[in-house]
Design a protein around this motif. Structure first.
Motif, PDB file in Angstrom:
ATOM      1  N   ALA A   1     -42.472 -10.723 -32.625  1.00 19.29           N
ATOM      2  CA  ALA A   1     -42.971  -9.615 -32.012  1.00 19.29           C
ATOM      3  C   ALA A   1     -44.887  -9.657 -33.020  1.00 19.29           C
ATOM      4  N   VAL A   2     -44.105 -10.141 -34.407  1.00 21.01           N
ATOM      5  CA  VAL A   2     -45.569 -10.153 -34.933  1.00 21.01           C
ATOM      6  C   VAL A   2     -46.247 -11.151 -34.582  1.00 21.01           C
ATOM      7  N   ASN A   3     -45.771 -12.140 -34.358  1.00 23.81           N
ATOM      8  CA  ASN A   3     -46.887 -13.634 -34.806  1.00 23.81           C
ATOM      9  C   ASN A   3     -47.499 -13.089 -33.080  1.00 23.81           C
ATOM     10  N   GLU A   4     -46.846 -12.415 -32.492  1.00 25.70           N
ATOM     11  CA  GLU A   4     -47.430 -12.026 -30.567  1.00 25.70           C
ATOM     12  C   GLU A   4     -48.325 -11.659 -30.818  1.00 25.70           C
ATOM     13  N   GLY A   5     -48.277  -9.879 -32.384  1.00 23.43           N
ATOM     14  CA  GLY A   5     -48.877  -8.982 -32.435  1.00 23.43           C
ATOM     15  C   GLY A   5     -48.978  -8.181 -31.163  1.00 23.43           C
ATOM     16  N   SER A   6     -47.613  -7.982 -30.749  1.00 25.31           N
ATOM     17  CA  SER A   6     -47.488  -6.400 -29.951  1.00 25.31           C
ATOM     18  C   SER A   6     -47.766  -5.847 -30.670  1.00 25.31           C
ATOM     19  N   ASP A   7     -46.891  -4.439 -29.588  1.00 24.72           N
ATOM     20  CA  ASP A   7     -47.697  -2.672 -29.973  1.00 24.72           C
ATOM     21  C   ASP A   7     -46.392  -2.942 -31.782  1.00 24.72           C
ATOM     22  N   LEU A   8     -45.261  -3.878 -30.868  1.00 24.88           N
ATOM     23  CA  LEU A   8     -44.087  -3.749 -31.894  1.00 24.88           C
ATOM     24  C   LEU A   8     -44.499  -4.314 -33.265  1.00 24.88           C
ATOM     25  N   GLY A   9     -44.738  -5.791 -32.468  1.00 21.39           N
ATOM     26  CA  GLY A   9     -44.401  -5.969 -34.576  1.00 21.39           C
ATOM     27  C   GLY A   9     -45.878  -5.944 -34.657  1.00 21.39           C
ATOM     28  N   LYS A  10     -47.058  -4.996 -34.466  1.00 25.37           N
ATOM     29  CA  LYS A  10     -48.173  -3.851 -35.425  1.00 25.37           C
ATOM     30  C   LYS A  10     -47.965  -3.227 -35.967  1.00 25.37           C
ATOM     31  N   GLN A  11     -46.394  -2.753 -35.553  1.00 28.43           N
ATOM     32  CA  GLN A  11     -45.598  -1.927 -36.225  1.00 28.43           C
ATOM     33  C   GLN A  11     -44.758  -1.877 -37.484  1.00 28.43           C
ATOM     34  N   VAL A  12     -44.541  -2.968 -37.524  1.00 27.05           N
ATOM     35  CA  VAL A  12     -43.211  -3.542 -38.470  1.00 27.05           C
ATOM     36  C   VAL A  12     -44.296  -4.602 -39.493  1.00 27.05           C
ATOM     37  N   ALA A  13     -45.053  -5.021 -38.744  1.00 30.66           N
ATOM     38  CA  ALA A  13     -45.455  -6.135 -40.010  1.00 30.66           C
ATOM     39  C   ALA A  13     -45.423  -6.007 -41.547  1.00 30.66           C
ATOM     40  N   SER A  14     -46.367  -4.994 -42.061  1.00 35.62           N
ATOM     41  CA  SER A  14     -46.194  -4.349 -43.539  1.00 35.62           C
ATOM     42  C   SER A  14     -45.179  -3.835 -43.868  1.00 35.62           C
ATOM     43  N   ILE A  15     -44.176  -3.195 -42.492  1.00 39.63           N
ATOM     44  CA  ILE A  15     -42.482  -3.455 -43.436  1.00 39.63           C
ATOM     45  C   ILE A  15     -41.962  -4.434 -43.771  1.00 39.63           C
ATOM     46  N   MET A  16     -42.111  -5.689 -42.743  1.00 47.31           N
ATOM     47  CA  MET A  16     -41.354  -6.705 -43.109  1.00 47.31           C
ATOM     48  C   MET A  16     -41.462  -7.468 -44.592  1.00 47.31           C
ATOM     49  N   SER A  17     -43.052  -7.146 -44.056  1.00 50.79           N
ATOM     50  CA  SER A  17     -43.945  -7.743 -45.410  1.00 50.79           C
ATOM     51  C   SER A  17     -43.221  -7.298 -46.825  1.00 50.79           C
ATOM     52  N   SER A  18     -43.162  -6.191 -47.120  1.00 45.80           N
ATOM     53  CA  SER A  18     -42.817  -5.275 -48.097  1.00 45.80           C
ATOM     54  C   SER A  18     -41.018  -5.711 -48.666  1.00 45.80           C
TER      55      SER A  18
ATOM     56  N   ILE B   1     -42.344 -23.904 -41.600  1.00 49.00           N
ATOM     57  CA  ILE B   1     -43.039 -23.025 -42.869  1.00 49.00           C
ATOM     58  C   ILE B   1     -42.107 -22.735 -44.080  1.00 49.00           C
ATOM     59  N   GLN B   2     -42.346 -21.194 -44.878  1.00 44.24           N
ATOM     60  CA  GLN B   2     -42.233 -20.920 -45.857  1.00 44.24           C
ATOM     61  C   GLN B   2     -42.600 -19.126 -45.120  1.00 44.24           C
ATOM     62  N   ARG B   3     -41.588 -18.299 -45.214  1.00 48.76           N
ATOM     63  CA  ARG B   3     -41.308 -16.655 -45.063  1.00 48.76           C
ATOM     64  C   ARG B   3     -42.038 -16.381 -46.668  1.00 48.76           C
ATOM     65  N   ASP B   4     -43.091 -15.511 -46.166  1.00 47.65           N
ATOM     66  CA  ASP B   4     -44.312 -14.620 -46.762  1.00 47.65           C
ATOM     67  C   ASP B   4     -43.192 -14.008 -47.587  1.00 47.65           C
ATOM     68  N   ASP B   5     -41.813 -13.616 -47.142  1.00 45.28           N
ATOM     69  CA  ASP B   5     -41.236 -12.474 -47.970  1.00 45.28           C
ATOM     70  C   ASP B   5     -40.071 -13.284 -48.090  1.00 45.28           C
ATOM     71  N   ASP B   6     -40.658 -15.048 -48.777  1.00 48.45           N
ATOM     72  CA  ASP B   6     -39.310 -15.699 -49.360  1.00 48.45           C
ATOM     73  C   ASP B   6     -39.885 -15.768 -50.870  1.00 48.45           C
ATOM     74  N   LYS B   7     -41.292 -14.863 -51.700  1.00 55.17           N
ATOM     75  CA  LYS B   7     -41.063 -14.826 -53.177  1.00 55.17           C
ATOM     76  C   LYS B   7     -40.917 -14.453 -53.528  1.00 55.17           C
ATOM     77  N   GLU B   8     -40.522 -15.013 -55.086  1.00 51.35           N
ATOM     78  CA  GLU B   8     -39.391 -14.105 -55.440  1.00 51.35           C
ATOM     79  C   GLU B   8     -39.517 -12.754 -55.923  1.00 51.35           C
ATOM     80  N   SER B   9     -40.838 -11.978 -55.905  1.00 45.42           N
ATOM     81  CA  SER B   9     -40.601 -10.256 -56.392  1.00 45.42           C
ATOM     82  C   SER B   9     -40.142  -9.701 -55.088  1.00 45.42           C
ATOM     83  N   THR B  10     -40.373  -9.956 -53.613  1.00 41.11           N
ATOM     84  CA  THR B  10     -39.988 -10.141 -52.396  1.00 41.11           C
ATOM     85  C   THR B  10     -38.374 -10.293 -52.150  1.00 41.11           C
TER      86      THR B  10
END
Ligand code: ADP
Ligand code: ADP
Length: 217
Positions: free
Chosen positions: A38-55, A154-163
């Motif tokens: 959903a984030v990759n498609e840029g759908s409404d759901l994707g826009k709603q959840v993108a920043s939550i997921m990356s945190s 690819i490597q996921r953004d949220d796989d960095k150690e601090s996250t």
């Protein structure tokens, strides 16, 4: 067969889900993969959840419950499904129960925190299918390429150690209470009570698979 795989980030849920689903001919419902699509498609759901997921925080329960309840009415779920990444909170589990969606097997895969950090810092994924590789423990045949399609990994953004450390904290705070919830449900006299099993995910992939198959039969 209806199965739930529980386990912290990096426990090996996605890896095991692929082989279970192939063997039992059931679809893998990975809420993480659905949200990333959903984030990759840029759908409404994707826009709603993108920043939550990356945190590394969790997406609100009502969004997740709606997403999963809709998905499991699809025709491919008629003979069962495997939930990978859902439920992740007690309210999500209660919503499944209240909707009378009975589950046959709940399997928790447990691993220690340092193993998780090592696994996720070396995880490479095929975004199209969610297939996961590990640079040392489960390398692709050709470096950087998916074994089946040849697409780039690819490597996921949220796989960095601090996250990852934050995701582990979220797991302990919000998902661990589910273990008690399912222990009680499995021991209850409810007609369709699930079987609840816990297995050691620190073992090599093939050994974990063997244990899961012996539980599922
Ligand atoms: P999850 O879906 O629970 O987050 P994955 O299945 O994506 O976990 O696995 C996380 C990483 O660890 C991947 O790089 C995967 O290749 C690797 N991995 C999975 N299971 C094992 C295992 N039993 N031993 C070693 N590495 C594993
Ligand atoms: P993991 O490798 O941690 O098992 P997932 O791919 O399952 O990761 O999930 C990635 C992110 O998607 C989570 O950190 C969270 O933000 C969101 N997410 C996935 N499933 C759920 C869920 N059931 N409830 C809330 N958030 C979820």
């Amino acid at each position: 067969m209806r199965v739930i795989l529980l386990g912290c980030p990096g426990a090996g849920k996605g890896t095991q889900a692929k082989v279970i689903c192939e063997r039992y001919h059931i679809p893998q419902i990975s809420t993480g993969d659905m949200l990333r699509a959903a984030v990759n498609e840029g759908s409404d759901l994707g826009k709603q959840v993108a920043s939550i997921m990356s945190s590394g925080a969790l997406v609100p329960d009502d969004i997740m419950i709606q997403l999963v309840q809709k998905r499991i009415t699809d025709p491919d779920c008629a003979n069962g499904f495997l939930l990978d990444g859902f439920p992740r909170t007690v309210p999500q589990a209660i919503a499944l129960h209240d909707a009378k969606i009975s589950i046959d097997h709940i399997i928790e895969i447990y691993v220690d925190d340092e193993t998780v950090i090592r696994r996720l810092s070396g995880r490479w994924v095929h975004p199209g299918s969610g297939r996961a590789y590990h640079i040392d423990f489960n390398p692709p045949l050709v470096p950087g390429k998916d074994d089946i399609t040849g697409d780039s990994l690819i490597q996921r953004d949220d796989d960095k150690e601090s996250t990852v450390r934050h995701r582990l904290k979220v797991y302990y705070d919000q998902t661990i209470p589910l273990l008690d919830y399912y222990t009680h449900l499995a021991n209850s006299s409810e007609e369709h009570a699930p079987m609840f099993s816990q297995i050691n995910g620190n073992l090599p992939v093939a050994q974990v698979t063997k244990e899961i198959f012996s539980i599922l039969g």
